[in-house]
Design a protein around this motif. Structure first.
Motif, short mmCIF file in Angstrom:
data_model
loop_
_atom_site.label_atom_id
_atom_site.label_comp_id
_atom_site.label_asym_id
_atom_site.label_seq_id
_atom_site.Cartn_x
_atom_site.Cartn_y
_atom_site.Cartn_z
N PRO A 69 3.37 57.36 -9.99
CA PRO A 69 4.31 57.70 -8.54
C PRO A 69 5.62 58.11 -9.29
CG PRO A 69 3.93 55.52 -8.49
CD PRO A 69 2.97 56.02 -9.63
N ASP A 71 9.38 57.77 -8.68
CA ASP A 71 10.51 57.00 -7.85
C ASP A 71 11.61 57.85 -7.54
OD1 ASP A 71 11.95 54.97 -6.79
OD2 ASP A 71 11.57 53.67 -8.71
N PRO A 158 2.25 60.73 -6.18
CA PRO A 158 2.79 60.04 -4.97
C PRO A 158 4.38 59.77 -5.35
CG PRO A 158 1.44 58.59 -6.34
CD PRO A 158 1.17 60.05 -6.97
N LEU A 159 4.89 59.55 -4.20
CA LEU A 159 6.42 59.33 -4.13
C LEU A 159 6.71 57.80 -3.84
CD1 LEU A 159 7.50 62.44 -2.50
CD2 LEU A 159 7.86 61.92 -4.59
N THR A 160 7.47 57.10 -4.27
CA THR A 160 8.07 55.88 -4.09
C THR A 160 9.64 55.93 -4.12
OG1 THR A 160 8.34 55.23 -6.32
CG2 THR A 160 6.13 54.76 -5.05
N PHE A 161 10.23 55.19 -3.47
CA PHE A 161 11.75 55.00 -3.22
C PHE A 161 12.14 53.23 -3.32
CE2 PHE A 161 15.90 54.68 -1.11
CZ PHE A 161 16.60 55.88 -1.84
N THR A 162 12.60 53.02 -4.61
CA THR A 162 13.02 51.62 -5.08
C THR A 162 14.49 51.81 -5.12
OG1 THR A 162 10.88 51.38 -6.09
CG2 THR A 162 12.80 49.93 -6.37
#
Length: 292
Positions: A69, A71, A158-162
């Motif tokens: 993914p 980030d 896919p995408l994530t946001f940390t």
């Protein structure tokens, strides 16, 4: 009175649509377009290569399958650290030059100095340039995130946001360092505008100074200086910016930085920002504007 100067300068700049586009929108849009084209080209090349490889290598879970993914939190930090690059500073300087030297170019100083103090008129321009830099930063970050979304769509990742407290602190530090660097660069343009009364000099003098400092940085080994030495940091604000950016990003390299280098770098950027501004205010306070 300062508020009046800021409002009038903002109104004039906002009416100059070409200056707004070139100094705020052009570079982020250009980088987004180039980045998108590169992603499509890379995708096409990968498809050509995959057609000649065994299916088990490119299948889901295989060694050549799509990466993990993306980030967006890390991407935001990367975009912030890259803001004060030479291309962004050059195009922001276009807007700054119009703001700083426009009254000389169109001979309108004699119309405005009767309505406000000279100090307020110059400071109004500086505050507006600061606003332009912030607008350019927000646009840069927004277009950078759009580029990441396009990349994720092209490669089906896919995408994530940390984004925890540590990253928030890093982002705030990176924004402070990069915005200060761009403002410091523009202060040289302000001094050049007031001393030379020339729009072209406002554009080219900061560029010449930056190029000279770049070659000086390449010559540090010949001079027997290290990047952590006070004289190197004071003479090269670009080096001071890089040092503070590295410290803000953290990591092993930041942990191995020489003791006290952060203070030297901050002193360098502060002097290179405040000294040209003070000199410009002093020069402008005594300048004859009867023909301007």
């Amino acid at each position: 009175m300062l508020a009046d100067a800021i409002r009038s300068e903002t109104y004039r700049f906002a009416r100059n649509r070409m200056a707004v586009v070139w100094s705020i929108l052009f570079v982020p849009a250009l980088f987004l377009a180039i980045g998108t084209a590169v992603q499509f080209f890379t995708k096409a090349r990968m498809a050509e290569m995959a057609a000649n490889l065994p299916p088990e290598l490119t299948a889901e879970g295989g060694p050549l399958a799509a990466s993990g993914p993306i980030d967006l939190g890390q991407s935001l930090l990367s975009q912030a650290s890259d803001f004060a690059n030479p291309i962004v500073m050059l195009f922001v300087l276009i807007g700054a030059a119009i703001i700083y030297a426009g009254d000389y170019r169109w001979e309108t100083w004699r119309l405005t100095t009767a309505r406000n103090s000279r100090i307020n008129l110059v400071l109004g321009k500086v505050v507006l340039v600061f606003g332009v830099v912030l607008a350019a930063l927000v646009t840069w970050l927004a277009f950078g995130l759009i580029g990441e979304l396009i990349k994720a769509a092209i490669f089906e990742r896919p995408l994530t946001f940390t984004f925890d407290g540590e990253r928030a602190g890093q982002l705030a530090s990176l924004v402070a360092v990069t915005v200060t660097r761009v403002m410091q660069f523009s202060m040289i343009g302000l001094l050049a505008a007031i001393v030379t009364r020339s729009l072209l000099a406002t554009l080219f003098v900061p560029m010449v100074v930056a190029i000279g400092q770049f070659f000086l940085m390449q010559s540090l080994p010949l001079l027997g200086w290290n990047v952590g030495d006070l004289q190197a940091q004071l003479l090269i604000p670009g080096l001071a910016h890089d040092t503070l950016k590295l410290l803000a990003q953290g990591g092993p390299q930041a942990a191995g930085a020489p003791d006290g280098v952060a203070g030297k770098a901050m002193l360098s950027l502060a002097l290179w920002t405040i000294a040209p501004l003070g000199a410009a205010l002093a020069w402008f306070s005594r300048q004859d504007l009867s023909k301007e």
